[in-house]
Design a protein around this motif. Structure first.
Motif, PDB file in Angstrom:
ATOM      1  N   VAL A 153       0.711  -1.237   0.071  1.00 34.55           N
ATOM      2  CA  VAL A 153      -0.037   0.121  -0.063  1.00 34.55           C
ATOM      3  C   VAL A 153       0.724   1.232   0.100  1.00 34.55           C
ATOM      4  N   GLN A 154       1.865   1.317   0.792  1.00 32.29           N
ATOM      5  CA  GLN A 154       2.771   2.424   1.051  1.00 32.29           C
ATOM      6  C   GLN A 154       3.292   2.888  -0.221  1.00 32.29           C
ATOM      7  N   SER A 155       3.867   1.642  -0.912  1.00 32.48           N
ATOM      8  CA  SER A 155       4.543   2.123  -2.203  1.00 32.48           C
ATOM      9  C   SER A 155       3.764   2.310  -3.417  1.00 32.48           C
ATOM     10  N   GLY A 156       2.539   2.040  -3.226  1.00 34.35           N
ATOM     11  CA  GLY A 156       1.414   2.047  -4.405  1.00 34.35           C
ATOM     12  C   GLY A 156       1.506   1.052  -5.154  1.00 34.35           C
ATOM     13  N   PHE A 157       1.776  -0.024  -5.016  1.00 33.35           N
ATOM     14  CA  PHE A 157       1.391  -1.337  -5.624  1.00 33.35           C
ATOM     15  C   PHE A 157       0.053  -1.762  -5.438  1.00 33.35           C
ATOM     16  N   GLY A 158      -0.633  -1.423  -4.276  1.00 31.26           N
ATOM     17  CA  GLY A 158      -1.995  -1.734  -3.779  1.00 31.26           C
ATOM     18  C   GLY A 158      -2.220  -3.216  -3.016  1.00 31.26           C
ATOM     19  N   SER A 159      -1.861  -4.153  -3.700  1.00 29.12           N
ATOM     20  CA  SER A 159      -1.782  -5.413  -3.238  1.00 29.12           C
ATOM     21  C   SER A 159      -0.826  -6.210  -2.954  1.00 29.12           C
ATOM     22  N   PRO A 160      -0.556  -7.386  -2.066  1.00 30.52           N
ATOM     23  CA  PRO A 160       0.513  -7.886  -1.899  1.00 30.52           C
ATOM     24  C   PRO A 160       0.728  -8.669  -3.467  1.00 30.52           C
ATOM     25  N   ALA A 161      -0.187  -9.330  -3.949  1.00 26.11           N
ATOM     26  CA  ALA A 161      -0.028 -10.075  -5.221  1.00 26.11           C
ATOM     27  C   ALA A 161       0.566  -9.105  -6.205  1.00 26.11           C
ATOM     28  N   ASN A 162       0.104  -7.622  -6.358  1.00 26.61           N
ATOM     29  CA  ASN A 162       0.822  -6.879  -7.432  1.00 26.61           C
ATOM     30  C   ASN A 162       2.090  -6.466  -7.145  1.00 26.61           C
ATOM     31  N   LEU A 163       2.375  -6.510  -5.814  1.00 26.36           N
ATOM     32  CA  LEU A 163       3.677  -6.244  -5.314  1.00 26.36           C
ATOM     33  C   LEU A 163       4.738  -7.101  -5.632  1.00 26.36           C
ATOM     34  N   ARG A 164       4.390  -8.474  -5.591  1.00 30.80           N
ATOM     35  CA  ARG A 164       5.264  -9.579  -5.696  1.00 30.80           C
ATOM     36  C   ARG A 164       5.302  -9.895  -6.992  1.00 30.80           C
ATOM     37  N   HIS A 165       4.248  -9.503  -8.033  1.00 33.69           N
ATOM     38  CA  HIS A 165       4.449  -9.877  -9.381  1.00 33.69           C
ATOM     39  C   HIS A 165       5.295  -8.715  -9.992  1.00 33.69           C
ATOM     40  N   HIS A 166       5.484  -7.362  -9.802  1.00 33.23           N
ATOM     41  CA  HIS A 166       6.331  -6.300 -10.247  1.00 33.23           C
ATOM     42  C   HIS A 166       7.787  -6.610  -9.611  1.00 33.23           C
ATOM     43  N   PHE A 167       7.672  -6.944  -8.429  1.00 33.94           N
ATOM     44  CA  PHE A 167       8.957  -7.110  -7.765  1.00 33.94           C
ATOM     45  C   PHE A 167       9.902  -8.285  -8.262  1.00 33.94           C
ATOM     46  N   HIS A 168       9.096  -9.279  -8.508  1.00 36.12           N
ATOM     47  CA  HIS A 168      10.056 -10.306  -9.228  1.00 36.12           C
ATOM     48  C   HIS A 168      10.116 -10.138 -10.566  1.00 36.12           C
ATOM     49  N   ARG A 169       9.385  -9.731 -11.380  1.00 35.72           N
ATOM     50  CA  ARG A 169       9.623  -9.192 -12.818  1.00 35.72           C
ATOM     51  C   ARG A 169      10.660  -8.306 -12.921  1.00 35.72           C
ATOM     52  N   LEU A 170      11.071  -7.339 -12.112  1.00 37.09           N
ATOM     53  CA  LEU A 170      12.059  -6.515 -12.058  1.00 37.09           C
ATOM     54  C   LEU A 170      13.429  -6.785 -11.513  1.00 37.09           C
ATOM     55  N   THR A 171      13.249  -7.691 -10.605  1.00 40.64           N
ATOM     56  CA  THR A 171      14.395  -7.856  -9.701  1.00 40.64           C
ATOM     57  C   THR A 171      14.826  -9.444  -9.914  1.00 40.64           C
ATOM     58  N   GLY A 172      13.946 -10.448 -10.018  1.00 43.49           N
ATOM     59  CA  GLY A 172      14.011 -11.962 -10.092  1.00 43.49           C
ATOM     60  C   GLY A 172      13.851 -12.306  -8.828  1.00 43.49           C
ATOM     61  N   MET A 173      13.525 -11.629  -7.754  1.00 38.45           N
ATOM     62  CA  MET A 173      13.239 -12.294  -6.062  1.00 38.45           C
ATOM     63  C   MET A 173      11.937 -11.870  -5.878  1.00 38.45           C
ATOM     64  N   THR A 174      11.443 -12.506  -4.732  1.00 36.53           N
ATOM     65  CA  THR A 174      10.142 -12.115  -4.185  1.00 36.53           C
ATOM     66  C   THR A 174      10.479 -11.066  -3.146  1.00 36.53           C
ATOM     67  N   PRO A 175       9.783 -10.458  -2.774  1.00 38.96           N
ATOM     68  CA  PRO A 175       9.771  -9.098  -1.732  1.00 38.96           C
ATOM     69  C   PRO A 175      10.210  -9.850  -0.235  1.00 38.96           C
ATOM     70  N   SER A 176       9.820 -11.131   0.171  1.00 36.08           N
ATOM     71  CA  SER A 176      10.383 -11.865   1.248  1.00 36.08           C
ATOM     72  C   SER A 176      11.883 -12.291   1.224  1.00 36.08           C
ATOM     73  N   ALA A 177      12.034 -12.865  -0.073  1.00 38.21           N
ATOM     74  CA  ALA A 177      13.330 -13.188  -0.149  1.00 38.21           C
ATOM     75  C   ALA A 177      14.415 -12.253  -0.396  1.00 38.21           C
ATOM     76  N   TYR A 178      14.050 -11.118  -0.850  1.00 38.32           N
ATOM     77  CA  TYR A 178      14.987  -9.808  -0.949  1.00 38.32           C
ATOM     78  C   TYR A 178      15.085  -9.414   0.540  1.00 38.32           C
ATOM     79  N   ARG A 179      14.072  -9.385   1.327  1.00 36.19           N
ATOM     80  CA  ARG A 179      14.332  -8.785   2.693  1.00 36.19           C
ATOM     81  C   ARG A 179      15.110  -9.577   3.600  1.00 36.19           C
ATOM     82  N   GLY A 180      14.891 -10.986   3.260  1.00 36.14           N
ATOM     83  CA  GLY A 180      15.747 -12.183   4.022  1.00 36.14           C
ATOM     84  C   GLY A 180      17.178 -11.915   3.774  1.00 36.14           C
ATOM     85  N   MET A 181      17.568 -11.985   2.365  1.00 33.34           N
ATOM     86  CA  MET A 181      19.006 -11.687   1.627  1.00 33.34           C
ATOM     87  C   MET A 181      19.375 -10.352   2.404  1.00 33.34           C
ATOM     88  N   PHE A 182      18.734  -9.372   2.233  1.00 31.88           N
ATOM     89  CA  PHE A 182      19.336  -7.994   2.749  1.00 31.88           C
ATOM     90  C   PHE A 182      19.766  -8.098   4.343  1.00 31.88           C
TER      91      PHE A 182
END
Length: 306
Positions: free
Chosen positions: A259-288
Motif C-alpha cells: 500500500v505504501q509503495s503504491g502497488f496496492g496489493s501484496p500480489a501486485n507487489l510480488r508480481h512487479h518485484f519479481h519481474r524487475l528483480t528476479g526475487m520475491t519481496p520476502s526473499a529480498y528482505r531475508g537476503m538483505f
C-alpha cells in the motif's frame, strides 16, 4: 544570411560545407553544390553534422581534423541521426552520452564502444558541448532547442509553427498542441518529486500532467527527454525503489509495504518485484537482512580483536 519574414530580427548565417564541394544524398539521388569548404568552419558558432549514407566509414582526415579544431575552440557541436557516427569516429564523443536514429543504436554501440549510447526513446541528448539527436523528429527537437537557447521560448515556438503550417495547414489543433509542447520546456523535476511523495496514491497520467500543467503528450515527451523513461515506467521504478527501502530498513508487513509503495496489493507487489528483480519481496528482505547481520557481526569481531 538566413532571415525569415516572420522573424526578421533573428538572423542566422547558414553555411553548407563539405570537403569535396558537392553532396549527393537521398533516393532518388539529389545532388547539391556546397559553396563553402571546411575553412568556413573556422569561425562558426555552431556546427551541425547531418545524417549521410557513408556514416559507417571513417570521415576523411581533413573532416575529422576540422571537427576536432571546432571542439578545441569551444564551438557548439551537434549531430542529427547517423551524423553521430561521424562525431564518434573522431573520438570527441569518447566517454560521453549520445544517440542516433533508433534502428542504428546497436550499430553505434558496436562500432564505437567508447561512446555511452542512450537507449531507445530519447529524442535528443546533451553531454557537455555536444548534442545528438535521434532521426528526423529528434533533429527537429534539437534544432528548435538551439533556437530557444539563442533567442528564447517564444521565438522557438513561432519557428515551429511556421515550419509545421505548410505540412498541416488544416490541422490547427495539431499545430497548437505542438506549439504548446515546444513552448513548455519547464523542468519536470517538481512533478517527479511530487509523484515520489505520493506513490501511495493511484496516480494516473492525467494526474501528473495536471500537476505539471501540460498536456499528457507533452508530459510524456518531457519525461522521456529528462529521465529516459515514460511517466508510468518512471512511477513503476520509483515504487519499486520505495518498496526496496522499506524491505531493507523496516519490519513493515508486506501488505502494508504494498500500500505504501503504491502497488496496492501484496500480489501486485510480488508480481512487479519479481519481474524487475528476479526475487520475491520476502526473499529480498531475508537476503538483505542476512547480509546486514553478517556485516554487523564482522564489525564486532574486528572490535574484539582490537
Amino acid at each position: 544570411m538566413a532571415v525569415t519574414p516572420v522573424l526578421p530580427r533573428v538572423p542566422y548565417e547558414v553555411r553548407i560545407c563539405s570537403s569535396t564541394g558537392s553532396v549527393t544524398t537521398g533516393e532518388p539521388p539529389l545532388g547539391l553544390t556546397t559553396p563553402w569548404g571546411l575553412q568556413a568552419l573556422d569561425d562558426a558558432d555552431t556546427v551541425l553534422v547531418t545524417g549521410h549514407e557513408a556514416f559507417r566509414e571513417p570521415p576523411p582526415p581533413e573532416v575529422a581534423d576540422a571537427l576536432r579544431a571546432c571542439v578545441e575552440r569551444g564551438c557548439r557541436t551537434a549531430a542529427i541521426g547517423t551524423g553521430t557516427f561521424t562525431l564518434a569516429a573522431t573520438g570527441i564523443l569518447d566517454g560521453r552520452w549520445a544517440t542516433t536514429a533508433w534502428p542504428n543504436l546497436p550499430e553505434l554501440a558496436r562500432l564505437h564502444p567508447q561512446v555511452e549510447v542512450v537507449p531507445v526513446g530519447t529524442p535528443s541528448v546533451e553531454d557537455g558541448p555536444f548534442l545528438t539527436a535521434a532521426g528526423l523528429f529528434g533533429g527537429l527537437d534539437l534544432c528548435v532547442d538551439l533556437v530557444e537557447r539563442d533567442h528564447g521560448v517564444q521565438t522557438a515556438a513561432t519557428t515551429v509553427r511556421q515550419l509545421m503550417t505548410p505540412l498541416h495547414d488544416s490541422a490547427v489543433t495539431d499545430r497548437e498542441e505542438l506549439e504548446r509542447e515546444i513552448t513548455d520546456r519547464t523542468d519536470i523535476g517538481p512533478t517527479r518529486a511530487w509523484a515520489e511523495a505520493n506513490l501511495h496514491r493511484p496516480l494516473t497520467l492525467s494526474d501528473m500532467a495536471a500537476h505539471a500543467r501540460v498536456s499528457v503528450s507533452s508530459l510524456t515527451r518531457r519525461f522521456r527527454a529528462q529521465t529516459g523513461l515514460p511517466p508510468l515506467q518512471f512511477l513503476l521504478r520509483a515504487r519499486l525503489h520505495k518498496a526496496q527501502l522499506l524491505l531493507e530498513n523496516t519490519h513493515t508487513p508486506i501488505d502494508r509495504i504494498a500500500v505504501q509503495s503504491g502497488f496496492g496489493s501484496p500480489a501486485n507487489l510480488r508480481h512487479h518485484f519479481h519481474r524487475l528483480t528476479g526475487m520475491t519481496p520476502s526473499a529480498y528482505r531475508g537476503m538483505f537482512h542476512g547480509f546486514a547481520a553478517m556485516v554487523s557481526m564482522t564489525g564486532q569481531e574486528d572490535g574484539e580483536e582490537r
